[in-house]
Scaffold this active site. Structure first.
Site, PDB file in Angstrom:
ATOM      1  N   SER A 134      56.871  60.801  -5.146  1.00 20.70           N
ATOM      2  CA  SER A 134      55.875  60.940  -6.204  1.00 20.70           C
ATOM      3  C   SER A 134      54.595  61.584  -5.643  1.00 20.70           C
ATOM      4  CB  SER A 134      55.610  59.568  -6.831  1.00 20.70           C
ATOM      5  OG  SER A 134      54.989  59.688  -8.084  1.00 20.70           O
TER       6      SER A 134
ATOM      7  N   ASP B 112      64.067  59.460 -15.104  1.00 19.60           N
ATOM      8  CA  ASP B 112      62.677  59.340 -14.653  1.00 19.60           C
ATOM      9  C   ASP B 112      61.747  59.442 -15.860  1.00 19.60           C
ATOM     10  OD1 ASP B 112      60.161  59.562 -13.433  1.00 19.60           O
ATOM     11  OD2 ASP B 112      60.971  60.685 -11.732  1.00 19.60           O
TER      12      ASP B 112
ATOM     13  N   HIS C 288      62.336  56.585 -11.705  1.00 24.53           N
ATOM     14  CA  HIS C 288      61.371  57.248 -10.844  1.00 24.53           C
ATOM     15  C   HIS C 288      61.514  56.839  -9.383  1.00 24.53           C
ATOM     16  CE1 HIS C 288      57.785  59.534 -10.052  1.00 24.53           C
ATOM     17  NE2 HIS C 288      57.105  58.477  -9.600  1.00 24.53           N
TER      18      HIS C 288
END
Length: 284
Positions: free
Chosen positions: A98, A232, A260
């Site tokens: 991320s 996600d 995610h």
């Protein structure tokens, strides 16, 4: 297996917490917003028999300091470079999740001579789109809203509700568990300030404000593995296609039905992919 105890080093006048375990070619894991080094523990257990694994808490997260100041991708990348200097490590494989993916790409852009290979997991920095909740953190007045939402009174009620739902068979997935652990850390003002500064450094009200597309060229290309979950809800999985188009020598692996945090959803598969990916470099 007991985990290696975290250590601390003073960088730029502030303490950075990290773990350093295993032997072999070094791998640096970089977590995302609201993450900590603890998110990687199950993976460390699976690869530190053949790799040296370095796992920090970024400034503003976990047990590291949460100073006033710069929380940009470049600042995080420079801090990680300084950590590697402290550990006398010249080159690493970078694994970023991320926000950590954005930091990974910025690190590679700034310090290409320090990078062997790159792994991006549900990475930021590959498109404008991002979950509206993160966009809302850039709005004026976000701090008092977070202060109330992350207060002990509210989180305790949410925990009680979760326990009640578990009695009827509901089980939170990896995404909910990881996000909840990060969210509960926002009860103190320093963590909230760092979270908002970090978020606003890479996101505005319209979405992600920083992109690596256009900076990823053949001049300093390294083998890159991109991992994404099809479900996600934070950053859309089709950003993996942006990575594949923009990054030379890029391989994409999709985790069906994962969200995610695909590396938490199926750590065995991810560890196997990572081992194979690193071994490819060792044998070439």
């Amino acid at each position: 297996m007991p985990h290696t105890a975290a250590q601390k080093v003073a960088l730029h006048g502030h303490e950075l917490s990290y773990t350093d375990s295993g032997t072999g070619s070094p791998v640096l894991f970089i977590h995302g917003i609201l993450g900590t080094q603890r998110q990687w523990h199950r993976l460390i257990d699976k690869i530190d028999d053949t790799q040296r694994v370095i796992v920090p808490d970024l400034f503003g997260h976990g047990e590291s300091a949460k100073p006033m100041g710069d929380y940009s991708l470049g600042a995080h990348a420079a801090t990680l470079r300084d950590l590697l200097d402290h550990l006398e490590i010249e080159r690493v494989t970078l694994v970023g999740h991320s926000l950590g993916g954005g930091i990974t790409m910025q690190f590679h852009y700034l310090f290409p001579e320090r990078v062997d290979r790159v792994v991006l997991i549900a990475s930021g920095g590959l498109g404008r789109e991002v979950n509206p909740l993160l966009r809302s953190a850039t709005l004026p007045g976000a701090d008092p809203v977070l202060r109330i939402a992350a207060s002990t009174a509210v989180t305790s009620r949410a925990m009680a509700l979760s326990k009640g739902m578990s009695k009827v068979g509901w089980r939170p997935g990896s995404d909910i568990n990881a996000i909840w652990r990060g969210f509960t850390a926002l009860a103190d003002s320093e963590s909230r300030r760092a979270f908002l500064a970090t978020t606003r450094a890479v996101i505005d009200v319209g979405g992600q404000s920083i992109t690596a597309v256009g900076r990823l060229d053949d001049d300093h290309a390294v083998p890159t593995l991109v991992v994404w979950g099809t479900h996600d809800r934070i950053i859309p999985a089709w950003h993996a296609l942006s990575a594949q188009r923009a990054i030379p020598d890029c391989r994409v692996e999709v985790f069906e039905r994962a969200g995610h945090f695909p590396h938490l959803e199926d750590p065995d598969r991810f560890a196997e992919l990572l081992r194979e990916f690193i071994a490819e470099g060792s044998s070439s």
